[in-house]
Design a protein around this motif. Structure first.
Motif, PDB file in Angstrom:
ATOM      1  N   MET A  42      -3.729 121.743  75.840  1.00  0.00           N
ATOM      2  CA  MET A  42      -3.899 121.239  74.479  1.00  0.00           C
ATOM      3  C   MET A  42      -4.924 122.082  73.718  1.00  0.00           C
ATOM      4  SD  MET A  42      -5.014 117.371  73.420  1.00  0.00           S
ATOM      5  CE  MET A  42      -6.648 117.517  74.145  1.00  0.00           C
ATOM      6  N   ILE A  43      -6.012 122.441  74.378  1.00  0.00           N
ATOM      7  CA  ILE A  43      -7.050 123.261  73.756  1.00  0.00           C
ATOM      8  C   ILE A  43      -6.494 124.631  73.384  1.00  0.00           C
ATOM      9  CG2 ILE A  43      -9.218 124.490  74.204  1.00  0.00           C
ATOM     10  CD1 ILE A  43     -10.031 122.043  75.943  1.00  0.00           C
ATOM     11  N   HIS A  44      -5.688 125.216  74.252  1.00  0.00           N
ATOM     12  CA  HIS A  44      -5.140 126.558  74.004  1.00  0.00           C
ATOM     13  C   HIS A  44      -3.995 126.549  73.006  1.00  0.00           C
ATOM     14  CE1 HIS A  44      -7.295 129.236  76.709  1.00  0.00           C
ATOM     15  NE2 HIS A  44      -7.438 128.172  77.487  1.00  0.00           N
ATOM     16  N   SER A  45      -3.248 125.473  72.939  1.00  0.00           N
ATOM     17  CA  SER A  45      -2.038 125.443  72.111  1.00  0.00           C
ATOM     18  C   SER A  45      -2.291 125.063  70.660  1.00  0.00           C
ATOM     19  CB  SER A  45      -1.025 124.469  72.720  1.00  0.00           C
ATOM     20  OG  SER A  45      -0.671 124.886  74.017  1.00  0.00           O
ATOM     21  N   ALA A  46      -3.289 124.247  70.406  1.00  0.00           N
ATOM     22  CA  ALA A  46      -3.564 123.817  69.038  1.00  0.00           C
ATOM     23  C   ALA A  46      -4.146 124.965  68.224  1.00  0.00           C
ATOM     24  CB  ALA A  46      -4.541 122.642  69.049  1.00  0.00           C
TER      25      ALA A  46
END
Length: 92
Positions: A42-46
């Motif tokens: 989630m941290i990398h994709s947002a």
């Protein structure tokens, strides 16, 4: 609104995308915050994926962004104030 999503068979990022699509929020306007291993995708994709300062996610996930304050110091609120609402951050 604040949400904490913990799906049983899906990554958190997939749930975030689903909620954003439902409300018509473009992906480039999504901010996510995480502190543990289950937040890394989630941290990398947002577009604006933040690891919380001092958390395992900061040390292990190689995040694009890190809050300048810890969770206990209200790091999420600080980012919302400064980056989304264009106001002074906490302690400024």
């Amino acid at each position: 609104y604040r949400m904490s999503i913990s799906p049983s068979k899906a990554e958190k990022w997939e749930s975030v995308k689903y909620v954003a699509a439902y409300y018509g929020i473009p992906e480039e306007n999504i901010y996510t915050f995480g502190d543990r291993w289950n937040d890394y995708l989630m941290i990398h994709s947002a577009a604006h994926g933040f690891a919380l300062k001092g958390s395992p996610a900061e040390k292990e996930a190689d995040p694009k962004y890190v809050t300048r304050l810890t969770c206990k110091e209200c790091g999420v609120a600080d980012v919302i104030l400064r980056e989304i609402l264009n106001e002074k951050g906490i302690g400024e």
